[in-house]
Enzyme design. Structure first.
Site, PDB file in Angstrom:
ATOM      1  N   HIS A  59       0.846  -1.194   0.000  1.00  9.02           N
ATOM      2  CA  HIS A  59       0.000   0.000   0.000  1.00  9.02           C
ATOM      3  C   HIS A  59       0.881   1.244   0.000  1.00  9.02           C
ATOM      4  O   HIS A  59       1.749   1.400   0.860  1.00  9.02           O
ATOM      5  CB  HIS A  59      -0.889  -0.017   1.250  1.00  9.02           C
ATOM      6  CG  HIS A  59      -1.998   0.989   1.208  1.00  9.02           C
ATOM      7  ND1 HIS A  59      -3.234   0.715   0.635  1.00  9.02           N
ATOM      8  CD2 HIS A  59      -2.068   2.264   1.656  1.00  9.02           C
ATOM      9  CE1 HIS A  59      -4.016   1.787   0.730  1.00  9.02           C
ATOM     10  NE2 HIS A  59      -3.329   2.734   1.352  1.00  9.02           N
ATOM     11  N   CYS A  62      -1.306   7.401   1.280  1.00  6.98           N
ATOM     12  CA  CYS A  62      -2.249   8.396   0.772  1.00  6.98           C
ATOM     13  C   CYS A  62      -2.840   9.069   2.007  1.00  6.98           C
ATOM     14  O   CYS A  62      -3.850   8.600   2.539  1.00  6.98           O
ATOM     15  CB  CYS A  62      -3.342   7.747  -0.070  1.00  6.98           C
ATOM     16  SG  CYS A  62      -4.574   8.942  -0.651  1.00  6.98           S
ATOM     17  N   CYS A  75      -8.242   4.775  -1.642  1.00 10.86           N
ATOM     18  CA  CYS A  75      -7.126   4.255  -0.820  1.00 10.86           C
ATOM     19  C   CYS A  75      -7.569   3.839   0.575  1.00 10.86           C
ATOM     20  O   CYS A  75      -7.161   2.780   1.070  1.00 10.86           O
ATOM     21  CB  CYS A  75      -6.018   5.292  -0.736  1.00 10.86           C
ATOM     22  SG  CYS A  75      -5.377   5.757  -2.351  1.00 10.86           S
ATOM     23  N   GLN A  78      -9.443   0.644   0.500  1.00 10.99           N
ATOM     24  CA  GLN A  78      -8.582  -0.488   0.161  1.00 10.99           C
ATOM     25  C   GLN A  78      -7.677  -0.879   1.327  1.00 10.99           C
ATOM     26  O   GLN A  78      -7.433  -2.064   1.557  1.00 10.99           O
ATOM     27  CB  GLN A  78      -7.753  -0.165  -1.076  1.00 10.99           C
ATOM     28  CG  GLN A  78      -8.621  -0.073  -2.333  1.00 10.99           C
ATOM     29  CD  GLN A  78      -7.817  -0.112  -3.598  1.00 10.99           C
ATOM     30  OE1 GLN A  78      -6.722   0.435  -3.648  1.00 10.99           O
ATOM     31  NE2 GLN A  78      -8.355  -0.726  -4.621  1.00 10.99           N
ATOM     32  N   GLY A 101       1.195  10.119  -2.984  1.00 11.87           N
ATOM     33  CA  GLY A 101       0.851  10.736  -4.278  1.00 11.87           C
ATOM     34  C   GLY A 101       1.492  10.043  -5.465  1.00 11.87           C
ATOM     35  O   GLY A 101       1.943  10.687  -6.403  1.00 11.87           O
ATOM     36  N   ASP A 134       3.075   7.762 -12.942  1.00  8.91           N
ATOM     37  CA  ASP A 134       3.260   6.989 -11.708  1.00  8.91           C
ATOM     38  C   ASP A 134       4.753   6.938 -11.417  1.00  8.91           C
ATOM     39  O   ASP A 134       5.502   6.268 -12.129  1.00  8.91           O
ATOM     40  CB  ASP A 134       2.679   5.575 -11.893  1.00  8.91           C
ATOM     41  CG  ASP A 134       2.621   4.795 -10.591  1.00  8.91           C
ATOM     42  OD1 ASP A 134       3.332   5.165  -9.623  1.00  8.91           O
ATOM     43  OD2 ASP A 134       1.864   3.820 -10.538  1.00  8.91           O
ATOM     44  N   ARG A 136       6.255   5.773  -8.736  1.00  5.60           N
ATOM     45  CA  ARG A 136       6.578   4.898  -7.608  1.00  5.60           C
ATOM     46  C   ARG A 136       7.688   3.897  -7.933  1.00  5.60           C
ATOM     47  O   ARG A 136       7.937   3.573  -9.081  1.00  5.60           O
ATOM     48  CB  ARG A 136       5.327   4.136  -7.157  1.00  5.60           C
ATOM     49  CG  ARG A 136       4.436   4.996  -6.316  1.00  5.60           C
ATOM     50  CD  ARG A 136       3.181   4.282  -5.929  1.00  5.60           C
ATOM     51  NE  ARG A 136       2.326   4.018  -7.078  1.00  5.60           N
ATOM     52  CZ  ARG A 136       1.163   3.413  -6.998  1.00  5.60           C
ATOM     53  NH1 ARG A 136       0.726   2.993  -5.852  1.00  5.60           N
ATOM     54  NH2 ARG A 136       0.434   3.248  -8.082  1.00  5.60           N
TER      55      ARG A 136
HETATM   56  N1  GTP Z   1      -0.400  11.981  -8.093  1.00 10.45           N
HETATM   57  C1  GTP Z   1      -1.564  11.489  -7.675  1.00 10.45           C
HETATM   58  N2  GTP Z   1      -1.519  10.502  -6.770  1.00 10.45           N
HETATM   59  C2  GTP Z   1      -2.706  10.009  -6.348  1.00 10.45           C
HETATM   60  C3  GTP Z   1      -3.941  10.509  -6.811  1.00 10.45           C
HETATM   61  N3  GTP Z   1      -4.922   9.821  -6.189  1.00 10.45           N
HETATM   62  C4  GTP Z   1      -4.299   8.912  -5.382  1.00 10.45           C
HETATM   63  N4  GTP Z   1      -2.966   9.034  -5.473  1.00 10.45           N
HETATM   64  C5  GTP Z   1      -1.909   8.228  -4.845  1.00 10.45           C
HETATM   65  O1  GTP Z   1      -1.937   6.978  -5.490  1.00 10.45           O
HETATM   66  C6  GTP Z   1      -1.425   5.978  -4.641  1.00 10.45           C
HETATM   67  C7  GTP Z   1      -2.386   4.818  -4.704  1.00 10.45           C
HETATM   68  O2  GTP Z   1      -2.359   4.350  -6.013  1.00 10.45           O
HETATM   69  P1  GTP Z   1      -3.527   3.651  -6.773  1.00 10.45           P
HETATM   70  O3  GTP Z   1      -3.207   3.736  -8.222  1.00 10.45           O
HETATM   71  O4  GTP Z   1      -4.833   4.176  -6.275  1.00 10.45           O
HETATM   72  O5  GTP Z   1      -3.543   2.189  -6.344  1.00 10.45           O
HETATM   73  P2  GTP Z   1      -2.433   1.116  -6.509  1.00 10.45           P
HETATM   74  O6  GTP Z   1      -1.899   0.919  -5.149  1.00 10.45           O
HETATM   75  O7  GTP Z   1      -1.440   1.383  -7.548  1.00 10.45           O
HETATM   76  O8  GTP Z   1      -3.288  -0.084  -7.032  1.00 10.45           O
HETATM   77  P3  GTP Z   1      -4.085  -1.088  -6.170  1.00 10.45           P
HETATM   78  O9  GTP Z   1      -3.067  -2.049  -5.641  1.00 10.45           O
HETATM   79  O10 GTP Z   1      -5.037  -1.723  -7.090  1.00 10.45           O
HETATM   80  O11 GTP Z   1      -4.759  -0.299  -5.096  1.00 10.45           O
HETATM   81  C8  GTP Z   1      -1.248   6.626  -3.276  1.00 10.45           C
HETATM   82  O12 GTP Z   1       0.138   6.937  -3.123  1.00 10.45           O
HETATM   83  C9  GTP Z   1      -2.066   7.913  -3.402  1.00 10.45           C
HETATM   84  O13 GTP Z   1      -1.546   8.961  -2.610  1.00 10.45           O
HETATM   85  C10 GTP Z   1      -3.934  11.542  -7.771  1.00 10.45           C
HETATM   86  O14 GTP Z   1      -4.965  12.007  -8.255  1.00 10.45           O
HETATM   87  N5  GTP Z   1      -2.717  12.010  -8.163  1.00 10.45           N
HETATM   88 ZN    ZN Z   2      -5.730   7.911  -2.191  1.00  2.52          ZN
END
Ligand code: GTP
Ligand code: ZN
Length: 214
Positions: A59, A62, A75, A78, A101, A134, A136
């Site tokens: 995770h 967020c 988030c 989840q 983010g 993304d 990350r």
């Molecule tokens: N830059 C940006 N970050 C976001 C936004 N909304 C949520 N986040 C960030 O996105 C991250 C979560 O990513 P997600 O794509 O929702 O989910 P994921 O973890 O990749 O995918 P899952 O495992 O399916 O939940 C967290 O770090 C949040 O802070 C947004 O609009 N812009």
């Molecule tokens: Zn979020």
């Protein structure tokens, strides 16, 4: 990219404590990343070092969704859903990575939200700010899982790129476990963009019928 030389550990394991939650008493483990000084966390339940695949959630932080109840994303729902699933099985791990983010940080995420209020979608907003869609990096997951002897995971995610990233790191993702999303009027477009542009696997199986249903 980390500035840490290849043979240096990326992070230190520091300490742990009991963490009672509404669903189970986890053990909370703290790590400190060398390159950034960021404090990353693992919540562990049960015997996860016995070689059997482990139910796992990676995770990304967020603050707005996990702590401040924001309905702009999914988030918080989840995070809660993943902890409930681990509690129901009595065994699992949640890695809480401090890459807010999608890696651009909290202030930049708020800038991105402001651009979204002006019409950009979640991907366009990141690009307009000069970031990748993304940003990350999952490299810390390997040493964090190794700390507990975990090599095979059943990963709770809807994000195929997260599965690819962990697989490339040498983590054996033996199964994807869909995570319910908490669709509402505020995050509807956001979720549609994640499916269309970021490849998230959304289908009726992962859509909560009503708020909070898991
Ligand atoms: N830059 C940006 N970050 C976001 C936004 N909304 C949520 N986040 C960030 O996105 C991250 C979560 O990513 P997600 O794509 O929702 O989910 P994921 O973890 O990749 O995918 P899952 O495992 O399916 O939940 C967290 O770090 C949040 O802070 C947004 O609009 N812009
Ligand atoms: Zn979020």
């Amino acid at each position: 990219m980390s500035a840490t030389p290849a043979n240096e550990p990326l992070l230190d394991y520091v300490t742990s404590c009991a963490l009672p939650t509404p669903w189970a008493q986890f053990t909370l483990h703290a790590f400190v990343e060398h390159a950034t000084g960021k404090e990353h966390l693992a919540m562990v339940l049960g015997d996860i070092g016995n070689g059997e695949p482990v139910l796992a959630r990676v995770h990304s932080e967020c603050l707005t969704g996990d702590v401040l109840f924001s309905q702009r994303c999914d988030c918080g729902a989840q995070l809660e859903g993943a902890l409930k699933k681990i509690a129901a099985e009595g065994r699992g791990i949640l890695l809480y990575l401090r890459q807010e983010g999608r890696g651009i940080g909290l202030v930049n995420k708020i800038r991105a939200y402001r651009l979204q209020e002006a019409g950009a979608d979640t991907v366009e907003a990141n690009l307009q700010l000069g970031f990748h869609a993304d940003a990350r990096n999952y490299e810390l997951c390997k040493p964090m899982l190794e700390q507990f002897g975990v090599r095979k995971v059943r990963l709770m995610t809807n994000n195929p790129r997260k599965i690819d990233a962990l697989t490339r790191l040498g983590i054996d993702v033996v199964e994807r476990v869909p995570l319910l999303v908490n669709r509402n009027a505020f995050n509807n477009n956001y979720l549609n963009t994640k499916a269309a542009k970021l490849g998230h696997m959304m289908n009726p199986l992962t859509e909560a019928v009503e708020d909070g249903q898991l």
